[in-house]
Design a protein around this motif. Sequence first.
Motif, PDB file in Angstrom:
ATOM      1  N   VAL A   7       0.749  -1.209   0.014  1.00 13.64           N
ATOM      2  CA  VAL A   7       0.018  -0.015   0.080  1.00 13.64           C
ATOM      3  C   VAL A   7       0.947   1.198   0.047  1.00 13.64           C
ATOM      4  O   VAL A   7       1.475   1.505   0.993  1.00 13.64           O
ATOM      5  N   SER A  10      -2.563   5.707   1.442  1.00 15.72           N
ATOM      6  CA  SER A  10      -3.805   5.392   1.625  1.00 15.72           C
ATOM      7  C   SER A  10      -4.289   6.558   2.544  1.00 15.72           C
ATOM      8  O   SER A  10      -3.672   6.959   3.725  1.00 15.72           O
ATOM      9  N   ASN A  15      -4.193   8.101  -2.928  1.00  9.91           N
ATOM     10  CA  ASN A  15      -4.316   6.586  -2.626  1.00  9.91           C
ATOM     11  C   ASN A  15      -3.684   5.792  -3.810  1.00  9.91           C
ATOM     12  O   ASN A  15      -3.876   6.094  -4.908  1.00  9.91           O
ATOM     13  N   THR A 144     -11.600   0.024  -0.760  1.00  6.40           N
ATOM     14  CA  THR A 144     -11.285   1.087   0.160  1.00  6.40           C
ATOM     15  C   THR A 144     -12.139   2.428   0.252  1.00  6.40           C
ATOM     16  O   THR A 144     -11.862   3.287   0.765  1.00  6.40           O
ATOM     17  N   ALA A 217      -7.246   0.548   5.787  1.00  5.89           N
ATOM     18  CA  ALA A 217      -6.892   1.754   4.692  1.00  5.89           C
ATOM     19  C   ALA A 217      -7.774   2.850   4.589  1.00  5.89           C
ATOM     20  O   ALA A 217      -8.903   2.724   5.139  1.00  5.89           O
ATOM     21  N   HIS A 218      -7.407   3.829   4.036  1.00  9.73           N
ATOM     22  CA  HIS A 218      -8.194   4.972   3.559  1.00  9.73           C
ATOM     23  C   HIS A 218      -8.818   5.832   5.133  1.00  9.73           C
ATOM     24  O   HIS A 218      -9.706   6.127   5.095  1.00  9.73           O
ATOM     25  N   THR A 253      -1.741   1.299   7.356  1.00  9.28           N
ATOM     26  CA  THR A 253      -1.400   2.315   6.045  1.00  9.28           C
ATOM     27  C   THR A 253      -1.061   3.272   6.403  1.00  9.28           C
ATOM     28  O   THR A 253      -1.561   3.978   7.562  1.00  9.28           O
TER      29      THR A 253
END
Length: 264
Positions: A7, A10, A15, A144, A217-218, A253
């Motif tokens: 990754v 993120s 992203n 995500t 993530a995100h 991440t």
Amino acid sequence: MTLKFSVLASGSTGNAIYIETEEHAFLVDAGLSGKHMEGLLQQIERKPDQLDGILVTHEHSDHIKGVGVLARKYKLPIYANEKTWQAMSPLIGEIPTDLKFIFPTESVRSFKGLDIESFGVSHDAAEPMFYIFHHNGKKLVVITDTGYVSNRMIGTIENADYYIFESNHDVEMLRMGKYPWNIKRRILSDIGHVSNEDAAMAMSECIGDNTKGIYLAHLSKDNNMKELARMSVGQVLESRGFVVGEQVSLYDTDPKIPTVLKAI
């Protein structure tokens, strides 16, 4: 015969995910400037000219900012569904026809031992979709940006070896935070982003015997923290009978620092 991934970045500022096999290498999204993307790849000792293409999930700028620049500079094919192409074309500049590929939602493209499957999600974009990577009996899921995870999605993504899964916000931090109400309402809606708890509930339905790890993530810069996401997701999973750290591991991440290249 391994599938590897990192990754690269993120979060709401951009992203990008790198995925490779012995024969192929792809980006899922390129949501930072071309120069920034080159630097992120350099951190995992990879180069843009080694890529076989960019798989686009949807047209929001934090997913496509560097797509046009990288495609033109390195002659990289871009894959997206038709509605995403229509929405992002004015935003990424002129792309040579021979680099434009339609990848329909709910379809599979095969690249010498690597099968890439697309599936639709619920997000406020033209036709958002994410990807599952199948290679040598292994399965990696990327999801995500979605307001909720439907039973249909769960059936598609269940029992993967690894997940890169949205854990966007803590509901209380979002409610109490500085965002205007219309933004809060959008994030909390069925076409927004999933919270830590909702993500964990969905993950608990997806985890199978093959599942080893989940990359959270995100994460929202303003409405979440890594420690909080990990704790919230971990608590829900534990309450549903999963032993976090043994049965399944949780990974952070970062918006700026790539995760270590992971082999499945």
